[in-house]
Design a protein around this motif. Structure first.
Motif, short mmCIF file in Angstrom:
data_model
loop_
_atom_site.label_atom_id
_atom_site.label_comp_id
_atom_site.label_asym_id
_atom_site.label_seq_id
_atom_site.Cartn_x
_atom_site.Cartn_y
_atom_site.Cartn_z
N ALA A 119 0.74 -1.20 -0.16
CA ALA A 119 0.01 0.19 -0.14
C ALA A 119 0.71 1.23 0.03
CB ALA A 119 -0.96 0.01 1.08
N PRO A 122 1.73 3.06 -4.03
CA PRO A 122 1.43 4.36 -4.69
C PRO A 122 1.86 5.65 -4.36
CG PRO A 122 -0.28 2.52 -4.47
CD PRO A 122 0.90 2.15 -3.46
N TYR A 149 0.87 3.12 -10.83
CA TYR A 149 -0.18 3.38 -9.82
C TYR A 149 -1.07 2.08 -10.16
CZ TYR A 149 -0.17 7.40 -6.92
OH TYR A 149 -0.06 8.02 -5.72
N THR A 153 -1.74 -1.28 -7.41
CA THR A 153 -3.09 -1.65 -6.95
C THR A 153 -3.32 -2.90 -7.16
OG1 THR A 153 -3.45 0.83 -7.37
CG2 THR A 153 -5.50 -0.72 -6.89
N CYS A 154 -3.07 -3.43 -8.47
CA CYS A 154 -3.48 -4.44 -8.85
C CYS A 154 -2.73 -5.73 -7.88
CB CYS A 154 -2.80 -4.92 -10.25
SG CYS A 154 -3.91 -4.16 -11.39
N CYS A 156 -1.82 -5.39 -4.88
CA CYS A 156 -2.30 -5.50 -3.68
C CYS A 156 -3.63 -6.61 -3.63
CB CYS A 156 -3.09 -4.09 -3.32
SG CYS A 156 -1.77 -2.89 -2.80
N TYR A 157 -4.46 -6.36 -4.77
CA TYR A 157 -5.85 -7.31 -4.99
C TYR A 157 -5.10 -8.89 -5.35
CZ TYR A 157 -9.00 -3.51 -4.64
OH TYR A 157 -9.76 -2.44 -4.07
N VAL A 165 -9.86 0.43 -2.74
CA VAL A 165 -9.58 1.22 -3.81
C VAL A 165 -9.84 1.11 -5.22
CG1 VAL A 165 -7.80 2.10 -2.00
CG2 VAL A 165 -7.25 0.38 -3.61
N GLU A 166 -10.99 0.12 -5.47
CA GLU A 166 -10.77 -0.41 -6.74
C GLU A 166 -11.48 0.94 -7.80
OE1 GLU A 166 -14.44 -1.38 -4.22
OE2 GLU A 166 -12.29 -1.70 -4.26
N SER A 168 -10.10 3.56 -7.94
CA SER A 168 -8.96 4.36 -8.41
C SER A 168 -8.99 4.17 -9.71
CB SER A 168 -7.91 4.02 -7.52
OG SER A 168 -8.07 4.41 -6.13
N SER A 193 -6.68 0.03 -17.28
CA SER A 193 -7.42 0.61 -15.99
C SER A 193 -8.76 -0.16 -15.90
CB SER A 193 -7.40 2.08 -15.91
OG SER A 193 -6.26 2.68 -15.54
N ASN A 222 -11.38 5.04 2.30
CA ASN A 222 -10.68 4.83 0.92
C ASN A 222 -11.61 5.01 0.15
OD1 ASN A 222 -8.04 4.46 1.92
ND2 ASN A 222 -8.22 2.07 2.15
#
Length: 497
Positions: A119, A122, A149, A153-154, A156-157, A165-166, A168, A193, A222
């Protein structure tokens, strides 16, 4: 009793002892108790106000410095504005990312430390972007932002952590439209994205670590931040586009105005070129005629041995031609001088009556040849503020024209008088006058001239010079005339301050 009760309440609240005596000075005592407390509160309020002002000033200074990261003097306003928006966006994402990560580490519960380290990536990306912008590597900064960015984020998931934070991914798609110029790169960024959003939030919607279940407050924060940034991105795009359209409209208006000015100048230049061509055509013709006449006279005198009586009879015509030529040359030289020194005017105090006497002395023989009487009616003490040489030429041309168009034995009156802020000079003749058709030609830019009462020639250059010189000296020329009743030429000049 009411005052005593108030006194007792205030005394108890303030921790002071109640006075034994109850006098009429109870209210004064109340003021003594209240005054220190009110003063302390007022001082505290002022300190808080100053502190808030200081914080606001420092925040604005920081935001201004962040906005100017990487800005150069060669950028146009649109580029500076977009870079400033990009800097602000990364700065805010950096701050919120750090705050949310720290908050999550403290209250995240079951989410492993590795997840919170992911986390942190980013916000670290925003730091790299700002550093690249400061080094003027703008394209690299965009690549880092729109690749890393979404990728982090990907991660993390993919590692089973749903931070909420999807949304985003929608933000990255919106910002890609605004910031990325290359169409292919923009489509790739938007597609990446949107596909990531669909897979991570719709297809793979179950994760071992759900922030929503572990810390609902952090999850809501978030989600709210993602929504705020989406609306902020849309606002920036709308605001920047509106500013860009306004600036383009202003630029177009300025361009249209400049084009109109250029067209006007081009038309004036064409008119001036036509005017000069016609002028030199007339001058070349009119200068050759008297020169050829004089040359032929001397040739005849040399070859044919002409008698003195015949030579004497030809002299008046030759003299008239030479007088015209001298006048033409004088006007031509003055005109050439005015063109070379277009903005050179040397105003000074002019005594008008003295200037009239000076001009009449020069034109005395021309008037005497036609037996014309000239009277100077100018009032003593009348003065004007103008270039003396220019006004001398104006007056000389007007008087010469009056002599030219007055009959033999005629009369010319010259006068001057003062108005509130101007001096008015007139030349009145008893000549044949000017018709309305001739007046239109005189007032236009065309060359117009007619022969005088004894066939004196002219080019029309004299009156044109008069108008030009008077305009340069903040004056103007007025003409009044009727056929058969003579003419009055009046020019007005400013008086000395």
């Amino acid at each position: 009793m009411r005052e005593l009760l108030i006194l007792q309440i205030i005394t108890i609240l303030s921790g002071q002892s109640v006075p034994i005596k109850t006098t009429t000075s109870h209210m004064g005592y109340i003021s003594q108790i209240l005054e220190p407390h009110l003063l302390y509160r007022r001082i505290s309020y002022l300190r808080l106000t100053e502190f808030l002002k200081l914080i606001r000033k420092n925040l604005l200074s920081i935001l201004h410095r962040v906005k100017d990261i990487g800005v150069t003097a060669t950028m146009n306003d649109h580029e500076k504005s977009k870079l400033g928006i990009f800097n602000h966006l990364n700065f805010f994402q950096l701050i919120t990312g750090v705050v949310v990560t720290i908050f999550g580490m403290i209250y995240g519960g079951k989410i492993p430390m590795g997840g919170w380290l992911l986390a942190c990536m980013p916000p670290l990306t925003s730091v790299v972007v700002l550093v690249l912008n400061s080094r003027q590597k703008y394209q690299e900064a965009l690549l880092v932002y729109f690749i890393f960015y979404p990728v982090f984020t990907c991660f993390c998931y993919i590692n089973g952590i749903n931070f909420g934070v999807e949304l985003s991914f929608i933000l990255y798609g919106i910002l890609a439209v605004f910031f990325i110029r290359d169409i292919g790169y923009m489509i790739f960024s938007i597609s990446f994205s949107m596909i990531s959003y669909f897979i991570l939030s719709v297809v793979l919607n179950k994760y071992p670590y759900q922030l929503e279940q572990i810390n609902f407050v952090a999850y809501i924060i978030n989600q709210m931040l993602a929504i705020i940034y989406i609306f902020y991105g849309l606002y920036l795009i709308k605001y920047e586009n509106a500013n860009y359209e306004t600036s383009m409209q202003i630029s177009n208006e300025i361009l249209l105005k400049n084009n109109a000015e250029i067209q006007k100048q081009a038309q004036e230049l064409d008119q001036l070129n036509s005017f000069k061509s016609k002028l030199f055509s007339i001058i070349s013709h009119d200068l050759k005629a008297p020169m050829y006449a004089l040359r032929n006279l001397f040739d005849d005198m040399q070859k044919q041995d002409m008698p003195a009586e015949e030579i004497k009879s030809l002299i008046p015509d030759v003299k008239n031609d030479l007088n015209y030529t001298v006048s033409l040359m004088d006007n031509l030289l003055q005109w050439a001088k005015s063109q070379m020194q277009a903005h050179t005017v040397h105003p000074q105090r002019i005594q008008v009556r003295e200037l009239i006497d000076e001009v009449l002395h020069v034109l005395y023989l021309q008037a005497e040849a036609k037996n014309i009487r000239i009277e100077n009616k100018a009032v003593n003490g009348v003065s004007a503020w103008a270039d003396r040489d220019m006004i001398n030429l104006v007056l000389r041309n007007l008087v010469s024209n009056a002599i030219k168009f007055s009959p033999t034995g005629g009369f010319i009156s010259i006068g001057a008088k003062e108005q509130v802020s101007t001096a008015e000079v007139y030349v009145k003749d008893s000549g044949k006058g000017i018709s309305s058709e001739e007046m239109q030609k005189i007032e236009g830019r065309d060359f117009y001239t007619t022969n005088g009462t004894v066939h004196e020639q002219g080019t029309g250059l004299g009156l044109m010079l008069c108008k030009e010189f008077l305009l340069k000296n903040k004056g103007q020329l007025n003409i009044e005339s009727e056929p058969g009743k003579g003419s009055i030429f009046t020019f007005i000049l400013p008086r000395p301050q």
